[in-house]
Design an enzyme around this catalytic site. Structure first.
Site, PDB file in Angstrom:
ATOM      1  N   HIS A  75      42.564  51.251  32.570  1.00 51.26           N
ATOM      2  CA  HIS A  75      42.021  50.549  31.399  1.00 51.26           C
ATOM      3  C   HIS A  75      40.551  50.905  31.223  1.00 51.26           C
ATOM      4  O   HIS A  75      39.751  50.723  32.134  1.00 51.26           O
ATOM      5  CB  HIS A  75      42.148  49.030  31.586  1.00 51.26           C
ATOM      6  CG  HIS A  75      43.531  48.516  31.314  1.00 51.26           C
ATOM      7  ND1 HIS A  75      43.815  47.197  31.165  1.00 51.26           N
ATOM      8  CD2 HIS A  75      44.699  49.184  31.155  1.00 51.26           C
ATOM      9  CE1 HIS A  75      45.111  47.071  30.917  1.00 51.26           C
ATOM     10  NE2 HIS A  75      45.671  48.253  30.916  1.00 51.26           N
ATOM     11  N   TYR A 204      40.679  39.000  26.379  1.00 54.64           N
ATOM     12  CA  TYR A 204      40.105  37.698  26.744  1.00 54.64           C
ATOM     13  C   TYR A 204      39.828  36.973  25.424  1.00 54.64           C
ATOM     14  O   TYR A 204      39.094  37.507  24.578  1.00 54.64           O
ATOM     15  CB  TYR A 204      38.781  37.878  27.499  1.00 54.64           C
ATOM     16  CG  TYR A 204      38.932  38.465  28.893  1.00 54.64           C
ATOM     17  CD1 TYR A 204      39.013  37.629  30.000  1.00 54.64           C
ATOM     18  CD2 TYR A 204      38.992  39.840  29.108  1.00 54.64           C
ATOM     19  CE1 TYR A 204      39.144  38.141  31.280  1.00 54.64           C
ATOM     20  CE2 TYR A 204      39.127  40.359  30.390  1.00 54.64           C
ATOM     21  CZ  TYR A 204      39.201  39.510  31.469  1.00 54.64           C
ATOM     22  OH  TYR A 204      39.337  40.022  32.729  1.00 54.64           O
ATOM     23  N   PRO A 294      39.790  32.819  38.466  1.00 52.95           N
ATOM     24  CA  PRO A 294      40.331  34.169  38.211  1.00 52.95           C
ATOM     25  C   PRO A 294      39.754  34.911  37.002  1.00 52.95           C
ATOM     26  O   PRO A 294      39.942  36.127  36.902  1.00 52.95           O
ATOM     27  CB  PRO A 294      41.840  33.929  38.029  1.00 52.95           C
ATOM     28  CG  PRO A 294      41.986  32.467  37.734  1.00 52.95           C
ATOM     29  CD  PRO A 294      40.828  31.774  38.357  1.00 52.95           C
ATOM     30  N   LYS A 298      38.210  39.006  39.937  1.00 49.81           N
ATOM     31  CA  LYS A 298      37.381  39.453  41.061  1.00 49.81           C
ATOM     32  C   LYS A 298      37.893  39.103  42.458  1.00 49.81           C
ATOM     33  O   LYS A 298      37.430  39.691  43.444  1.00 49.81           O
ATOM     34  CB  LYS A 298      35.966  38.879  40.914  1.00 49.81           C
ATOM     35  CG  LYS A 298      35.197  39.489  39.779  1.00 49.81           C
ATOM     36  CD  LYS A 298      34.869  40.936  40.077  1.00 49.81           C
ATOM     37  CE  LYS A 298      34.525  41.715  38.842  1.00 49.81           C
ATOM     38  NZ  LYS A 298      34.879  43.114  38.900  1.00 49.81           N
ATOM     39  N   TYR A 386      32.165  44.078  35.605  1.00 48.61           N
ATOM     40  CA  TYR A 386      33.626  44.128  35.443  1.00 48.61           C
ATOM     41  C   TYR A 386      34.244  45.291  36.240  1.00 48.61           C
ATOM     42  O   TYR A 386      35.263  45.115  36.895  1.00 48.61           O
ATOM     43  CB  TYR A 386      33.962  44.250  33.944  1.00 48.61           C
ATOM     44  CG  TYR A 386      35.427  44.035  33.650  1.00 48.61           C
ATOM     45  CD1 TYR A 386      36.026  42.801  33.872  1.00 48.61           C
ATOM     46  CD2 TYR A 386      36.220  45.071  33.142  1.00 48.61           C
ATOM     47  CE1 TYR A 386      37.375  42.590  33.600  1.00 48.61           C
ATOM     48  CE2 TYR A 386      37.561  44.869  32.865  1.00 48.61           C
ATOM     49  CZ  TYR A 386      38.134  43.627  33.099  1.00 48.61           C
ATOM     50  OH  TYR A 386      39.464  43.426  32.835  1.00 48.61           O
TER      51      TYR A 386
END
Ligand code: RFL
Ligand code: PHB
Length: 395
Positions: A75, A204, A294, A298, A386
């Site tokens: 991704h 998200y 979550p 991580k 990220y």
């Protein structure tokens, strides 16, 4: 009482315990893993999905990444939905080429169990550690129950990789242990649906109705989450009610692909750190020492980051009788842990709607999200976290 001996006794066959055992094997160090659950349960446990480059590189380097390389999805960015609009954050561009990989924790756990068993190395299922003794002596003991018998594993060192509910952390005396925590007033209702993900990358979504997240486990498997109250009765939800609510929260015309629900679960949200990570011969790694909510993906990555250092520290000890890295293990890990705690807490509080949140709070969240997509600096900072913070300062 039956006694067995090894160099490193590992409690827990989650990603932390299994990777540590593999690292030790690769360096000629003996270990035994004790796992309280049965093999089928551990293999079926559905959890994390997004792996940092550091994590993937470690799995590959340690010889457990072959299936991951074949079957994972790369991704290069994420979608952020808010204010009924869709935005793309190109993480690859923002980090100068770094990406994340989607491959289930469940799959990598199965891969590591298969490799350990194929090598004929000790991994005892239904072996519950009850107590640890002599942590400050030359040899320490893990007292465990296996096949209905009480047994003892005697070792030079003990790796407490037994997750948040394990027993290891409780063996650090209260007078030297400090804990820090925050619980969040909401949980995640997660499902696995037999349906192709309608978007090829993770979404998200911030909405007045609560947070929603779309992820995946394969070309025909969608992994979806909704923010719900902590005491939500998730069995009351029909599949259609879940998908209807999901579409409303994601907004911007998004329509999820629907399919049969093959798994559902409720995940509480908590931030927690226990310091230090070492007491005598005991070293804590992964969720045994710290957990994150979550959001931001991580938890497993942080567990792998601990183990990468612990495996190397044991290597230096056995190869060169050098205990410097063992002595600095806790301090080195905590530097990373607190940065990752911050990121996970920030991702959570910026995207979830708290029960008594004011309109001003919501405006602040929307301004923060808008800054991420409109400012190169804002986007850069998010993307750096990220894909995973670099290890450069650590050894
Ligand atoms: P684990 O995986 O909890 O493994 C601990 C093992 O120890 C065993 N055990 C014992 N064994 C012997 N004797 C005892 N007394 C024992 N007590 C316990 C347990 O049975 C278990 O097998 O800890 P580890 O290895 O530290 O790994 C941590 C990760 O599992 C966790 O951080 C992640 O799953 C968190 N997480 C995510 N992390 C990511 O990096 N990326 C993600 O995308 C991501 N998504 C998630 C997540 C966690 C979630 N939930 C369910 C909380 C999504 C969700 C919904
Ligand atoms: C997942 O795939 O389970 C996942 C993805 C992104 C997150 C958390 C979990 O932030």
């Amino acid at each position: 009482m039956k006694k067995i001996k090894t160099q490193v006794g590992i409690i827990g066959a989650g990603p932390a315990g299994l990777l540590l055992a593999q690292m030790l094997y690769n360096r000629g160090i003996e270990s035994v893993i004790l796992e309280s659950r049965d093999r089928a349960y551990v293999r079926a446990r559905l959890r994390a999905g997004v792996q940092e480059q550091n994590t993937v590189d470690t799995f590959i380097k340690e010889g457990v990444g072959e299936k991951l390389q074949k079957n994972s999805m790369v991704h290069k960015g994420i979608y952020l939905h808010f204010n009924n609009e869709k935005h793309y954050l190109n993480v690859e561009e923002l980090t100068g080429g770094k990406v994340v990989t989607v491959y289930g924790q469940q799959q990598v756990t199965c891969d590591m169990i298969d490799i350990r068993e194929a090598n004929g190395l000790p991994l005892l299922f239904e072996a519950k550690a009850n107590k640890i003794t002599d942590l400050r002596e030359k040899n320490s003991q893990i007292h465990f129950t296996h096949e209905g018998e009480k047994k003892v594993l005697e070792c030079d060192f003990i790796a407490g990789c037994d997750g948040f509910h394990g027993i290891s952390r409780k063996h650090i005396p209260k007078k030297i242990q400090q804990t820090f925590q925050r619980t969040f007033p909401y949980a995640w209702f997660g499902i696995l649906a037999e349906a192709p993900p309608a978007c090829h990358e993770v979404i998200y979504a911030h909405s007045d109705r609560g947070f929603a997240l779309q992820s995946m486990r394969g070309p025909n498997l969608s992994r979806l989450y909704l923010q719900v109250p902590n005491n939500e009765d998730i069995n009351q939800w029909t599949a259609d009610a879940f998908f209807d609510e999901f579409d409303k929260r994601v907004g911007a015309g998004y329509q999820v692909n629907r399919g049969e629900l093959i798994n559902r679960g409720l995940a509480p949200m908590k931030s927690f750190v226990s310091e230090p990570l070492r007491y005598g011969n005991l070293f804590l790694s992964g969720d045994a020492a710290h957990i994150v909510p979550p959001t931001g993906a991580k938890g497993m990555n942080l567990a792998i980051a601990d183990v990468k250092i612990l495996g190397e520290a044991f290597n230096r000890y056995y190869k060169d009788q050098d205990d410097d890295l063992l002595n600095r293990y806790s301090e080195i890990c905590l530097r990373r842990i607190w940065k990752v705690e911050r990121f996970s807490w920030w991702c959570t509080t910026t995207t979830h709607i708290a029960p008594r949140q004011t309109k001003f709070d919501t405006k602040m969240q929307l301004a923060t999200l808008s800054y991420l997509v409109d400012s190169k600096v804002g986007g850069h900072s998010f993307a750096e976290n990220y894909v995973g913070l670099s290890f450069r300062e650590q050894f």
